[in-house]
Design an enzyme around this catalytic site. Structure first.
Site, PDB file in Angstrom:
ATOM      1  CG  ASP A  64      -1.906   0.993   1.385  1.00 18.39           C
ATOM      2  OD1 ASP A  64      -2.298   1.559   0.359  1.00 18.39           O
ATOM      3  OD2 ASP A  64      -2.340   1.259   2.524  1.00 18.39           O
TER       4      ASP A  64
ATOM      5  CG  ASP B 279      -8.109   4.831   1.127  1.00 22.95           C
ATOM      6  OD1 ASP B 279      -7.989   3.594   1.057  1.00 22.95           O
ATOM      7  OD2 ASP B 279      -7.261   5.568   1.657  1.00 22.95           O
TER       8      ASP B 279
HETATM    9  C1  NOJ Z   1      -4.535   3.277   2.883  1.00 25.14           C
HETATM   10  C2  NOJ Z   1      -5.206   2.147   2.178  1.00 25.14           C
HETATM   11  O1  NOJ Z   1      -5.801   2.590   1.000  1.00 25.14           O
HETATM   12  C3  NOJ Z   1      -6.212   1.509   3.111  1.00 25.14           C
HETATM   13  O2  NOJ Z   1      -6.848   0.438   2.465  1.00 25.14           O
HETATM   14  C4  NOJ Z   1      -5.523   1.046   4.376  1.00 25.14           C
HETATM   15  O3  NOJ Z   1      -6.467   0.528   5.269  1.00 25.14           O
HETATM   16  C5  NOJ Z   1      -4.812   2.213   5.022  1.00 25.14           C
HETATM   17  N1  NOJ Z   1      -3.898   2.803   4.093  1.00 25.14           N
HETATM   18  C6  NOJ Z   1      -4.024   1.787   6.272  1.00 25.14           C
HETATM   19  O4  NOJ Z   1      -3.030   0.904   5.924  1.00 25.14           O
END
Ligand code: NOJ
Length: 925
Positions: free
Chosen positions: A522, A597
């Site tokens: 990520d 997200d």
């Molecule tokens: C951003 C990511 O897009 C999300 O899916 C994740 O939960 C958070 N970072 C924390 O790692």
């Protein structure tokens, strides 16, 4: 610590609902976009230099000159195999080398051959197979023909631009622009520009240094943008250039910003937006009823893409209307990149599927994943501790909901130091992993590229001592902020760094996991909370002395390459599973993606299809969206419909932000839990189809999920449809994407311009639809409108199990849906679901064909895999009458079988044939 990070996030990205757009540049706030966009069409200054043309067996080269500033460029046109050309333009003698993208192509493209057809004064025509390229000297333009039809024109709008590298003028006076201090325009440009008209780059105040908010970009090399336009004379619509949260068909950018390609971590991103997102693939397609073509613009710098649709220009659309010709002002795209060279692949189709495959021929296909990764994944930020993981896993069993993989987000680590565990919450990870694997489940954990600057952390110490971090121009290690607080970023462009990083995955190094644990990469845009636009400074330095500016969109790709290598080293015979947020062309070779997200609302649910369709035609079939929406709390109805949609998209994972309410299915009312169970079971029933489709994708590059136009290229009404999608050419999926509806309008596409439709069978009832056009389909809470095309056979497994692993030896059901001629066929692929044995032939790939009331099988290659599965049931839909019985012949021995009517289909139970055996089954009327 977390409070501090949230406070920081609040300051950096704002916690208001929806993205704070002021954190991200508009074209006008970006010097190169602003200045290149000033160019007006029809005024190209570039021309071939007479007498410089050379022809070779596969290519032609020539010099190009900019007629105002006399700067020289080298041009090369290469013919490649498979209806593809490559256009390369670089400066003839640049002040320093310009960056050329590496590691996106799967290997060196295979050259084609050319023949010079004719050459007259201003024009050279070359032929390569059924393709022709006409190179026009002044103004420079190339027209590409496929089978004598003009399919792509390069620089037909005259929007080519190539800012040559120059020495910085010594004018030091400063200008105040929009409150930002920027360098003044140089008094004089380079020597060769003397007495010439000043180009936009010499006039723009941001050409030699630029500020955005509190951030300064030193731009030591000054203006170096490249741009080129591509027209698609046969096209009615353009699509491609992921990643944007927008419709599948690209919109005109007249009066708006261009689409932007710059890998960015956009907090609470908006839908229906041309803003940049986490990944970038500079690939565009033009499609019309007769032809499809594409252009892959191979450039890893920040890129903006202007879209010209035929309706941009009112005058010419009237002309088009009167002349009934699109060709006067066809759809076009202009790519504008901040640095690098011009390197464009022209994909001449002519069908949509041909064009998609031409792209995957260049950049590779996705590897066949382990079967479990196509099943259902359960994630949230975060499962708190080992007990939590165990309880969630147990509850899936308690409520009889299949689930294959538990995920751990960043909180499992010791203070966000990757390759470590929080010893209080996860004191015994190996035990936790074993508990999962004993149940047939898997674990995926997150590893991000930011490295905590902590002198007690081996990874940081090694990177510091060995000089592995991305650096400032003065050689200091770059430091930014991310989850761990102060962090630095390994330079994955350096092979030694990649090796070091990939070695960390060896079980001798990462001792607290097993080779069954897989990874989630990520924040690899890279995300830097306190950096310009939440990423790195462009004047940072990478391996080979390249600026971050040159390689930005490749950073995440290089990172996942390292992960992939690490997992192959860890266990050479196990297929890695990696999920990545950032991507570039070619990333499909290493990882699956998700759309980042998103938010728990109906619009984001709808965009999960649009975004995954665009990704799929851009090589990245293995795509999904956070089921339920990452931000916010989905109400029961939205949650149910999201599961139903996710169940038919390739990557199927529920995920949620740390601040959301817990949302495991049993925390919702019973009906919601049952609807979710039903949706997940539907996914599991179709796993044999998913697996077959992914194998066939690896082999031939055709996307797994497809827009309707992929198979219905002549149906104009289907071009813009992005609430439905095809799984290969077998299923049409049109999930419920709106609140409170009791019916949905499903569009059945037309095969030809007479509006002939295929036959489609509702997969729940076998109700048949025969006409093209919209059909209103009633839906209840459980209904997912899915239709199987008449003429196809789809394999399913129908026993309910806890995980996909436990289904391995389960029997198959074949669903045979007949076309108007009473025929159908379809494939099934089987192997050990995990290893690379299939690359050595250890698989079964079989085609089933139904014709003249007879079903037969035909193996593609020798069936070697020792499967234990049988064919348990046949469902045949579309027969005119119910046959009296069926006779199956296996190994010369025949057996009589009963045929039962079930609703609108007939069922043949227990044909008792092993999947490796030849058979023939006849219906007796
Ligand atoms: C951003 C990511 O897009 C999300 O899916 C994740 O939960 C958070 N970072 C924390 O790692």
């Amino acid at each position: 610590m977390r409070a501090a990070i949230f406070l920081l996030l609040f300051c950096v990205v704002g916690l208001a609902l929806g993205v704070d757009q002021t954190n991200f540049k508009t074209c006008d706030q970006s010097s190169f976009c602003r200045r290149v966009r000033k160019l007006q069409p029809g005024n190209s200054k570039f021309a071939l230099v007479p007498g410089t043309l050379n022809t070779y067996s596969d290519s032609v080269t020539a010099d190009i000159i900019h007629k105002d500033n006399q700067h020289l460029f080298v041009f090369k046109l290469e013919a490649l195999q498979g209806n593809t050309f490559r256009v390369l333009i670089d400066e003839k003698s640049p002040l320093r080398p310009r960056y050329k993208v590496e590691h996106a192509l799967k290997d060196t493209p295979r050259p084609g051959t050319i023949k010079v057809l004719n050459e007259d004064g201003n024009q050279l025509t070359i032929v390569s197979g059924s393709n022709k390229a006409v190179i026009i000297g002044d103004p420079f333009r190339i027209d590409f023909y496929q089978d004598d039809v003009l399919s792509v024109s390069v620089n037909a709008k005259g929007l080519m631009n190539f800012e040559y590298l120059r020495t910085k003028p010594n004018t030091e006076a400063k200008n105040e622009v929009d409150g930002n201090v920027e360098a003044a325009a140089p008094a004089e440009a380079t020597p060769d520009a003397q007495n010439a008209v000043k180009p936009a780059e010499d006039e723009d105040p941001g050409a030699w240094e630029e500020n955005f908010k509190s951030h300064h970009d030193s731009k030591p090399y000054g203006p170096e943008a490249v741009a080129l336009d591509f027209s698609f004379p046969e096209a009615e619509v353009l699509f491609g250039i992921p990643e944007h949260a927008d419709s599948f068909v690209l919109k005109s950018t007249s009066g708006t910003d261009p689409y932007r390609l710059y890998n960015l971590d956009v907090f609470e991103y908006l839908i229906d937006s041309k803003m940049a997102l986490y990944g970038s693939i500079p690939l565009i397609y033009g499609h019309g009823t007769q032809r499809t073509a594409g252009v892959y613009w191979q450039n890893a710098a920040e890129t903006w893409v202007d879209i010209y649709t035929a309706s941009n220009n009112v005058v010419s659309s009237i002309v088009n209307f009167v002349s009934r010709s699109r060709k006067a002002d066809p759809p076009a795209a202009q790519f504008i990149s901040e640095s690098g060279i011009i390197d464009a692949f022209i994909l001449l189709g002519p069908t949509p599927m041909d064009t998609f495959k031409q792209y995957t021929d260049l950049t590779g296909t996705g590897n066949l994943p382990q079967l479990y990764s196509l099943a259902y994944h359960q994630c949230r930020w975060n499962y708190n501790d080992e007990k939590d993981v165990e309880t969630v896993s147990e509850n899936f069993d308690l409520y009889d909901i299949p689930m294959d993989t538990m995920w751990l987000d960043i909180e499992y680590t010791d203070a966000k130091k990757y390759f470590t565990w929080d010893q209080y919450k996860f004191p015994n990870p190996l035990n936790m992993i074993k508990n999962l694997t004993d149940l047939g489940r898997h674990l995926v954990i997150i590893i991000d590229p930011h490295i905590k600057r902590d002198t007690g952390y081996f990874f940081h110490n090694d990177c510091t001592e060995r000089g592995y971090y991305v650096k400032h121009a003065d050689n200091r290690d770059y430091e930014g902020w991310c989850w761990p607080g102060a962090a630095s970023y390994p330079d994955f462009f350096n092979p030694e760094v990649r090796k070091y990083y990939s070695d960390q995955y060896l079980l001798s190094n990462f001792k607290t996991v097993t080779s069954d644990v897989m990874f989630w990469n990520d924040m690899n845009e890279p995300s830097v909370f306190n950096g310009p636009e939440v990423t790195m400074y462009k004047d940072l330095i990478h391996y080979g002395n390249w600026e971050h500016r040159d390689v930005h969109n490749l950073y995440g790709h290089m990172y996942i390459w390292g992960t992939f290598d690490g997992l192959i080293k860890r266990d050479p015979n196990q297929r890695p599973f990696i999920l990545t947020r950032a991507f570039f062309a070619g990333s499909q070779r290493y990882a699956a993606i998700w759309t980042g997200d998103n938010t728990a609302d109906w619009g984001h649910l709808q965009h999960s299809i649009k975004m995954c369709l665009t990704a799929a035609v851009s090589g990245l079939s293995f795509c999904g969206a956070d089921v339920g929406g990452f931000f916010g709390n989905p109400d029961p109805e939205l949650f149910e419909r999201w599961y139903q949609t996710g169940a038919f998209l390739p990557f199927f994972r529920s995920h949620a932000h740390i601040d959301t309410k817990r949302r495991e299915p049993w925390l919702y009312p019973e009906k919601t839990r049952l609807v979710i169970q039903d949706a997940i079971r539907k996914r599991y029933a179709y796993l044999p189809l998913w697996y077959t489709m992914f194998y066939e994708h690896e082999i031939d590059g055709g996307p797994v999920v497809r827009p309707l136009l992929a198979h219905y290229p002549k149906d104009k009404d289907a071009f813009g449809i992005d609430n439905s999608f095809l799984l290969q050419d077998r299923l049409l999926v049109r999930p419920v994407l709106q609140q409170g509806v009791s019916k949905v309008d499903v569009y059945f596409p037309a095969i030809d311009d007479k509006k002939t439709g295929d036959l489609w069978y509702d997969v729940d009832t076998y109700q048949r639809y025969e006409k093209s056009g919209y059909e209103s389909i009633p839906v209840n809470d459980y209904k997912v409108p899915v239709f199987q095309r008449g003429g196809t056979i789809v394999p399913r497994k129908e026993r309910h199990r806890r995980t996909s692993l436990l289904m391995q030896n389960d029997p198959y059901t074949l669903i045979v849906c007949l076309d108007r001629e009473g025929k159908a066929n379809g494939t099934l692929y089987i192997d050990d679901e995990k290893s690379y044995g299939y690359r050595k032939g250890n698989y079964i790939h079989v085609n089933f064909a139904f014709e003249n009331y007879r079903l037969t099988n035909h193996f593609i290659g020798t069936p070697k895999y020792d499967s234990k599965s049988w064919i348990e049931r046949l469902v045949i839909a579309g027969l005119e009458k119910v046959p009296k019985s069926a006779t199956i012949v296996i190994d010369g021995i025949s057996k009589q079988l009963d045929v039962l009517q079930q609703g609108k289909a007939v069922i043949i139970r227990k044909p008792g044939v092993h999947v490796r055996m030849d058979f023939s089954l006849r219906l007796n009327n």
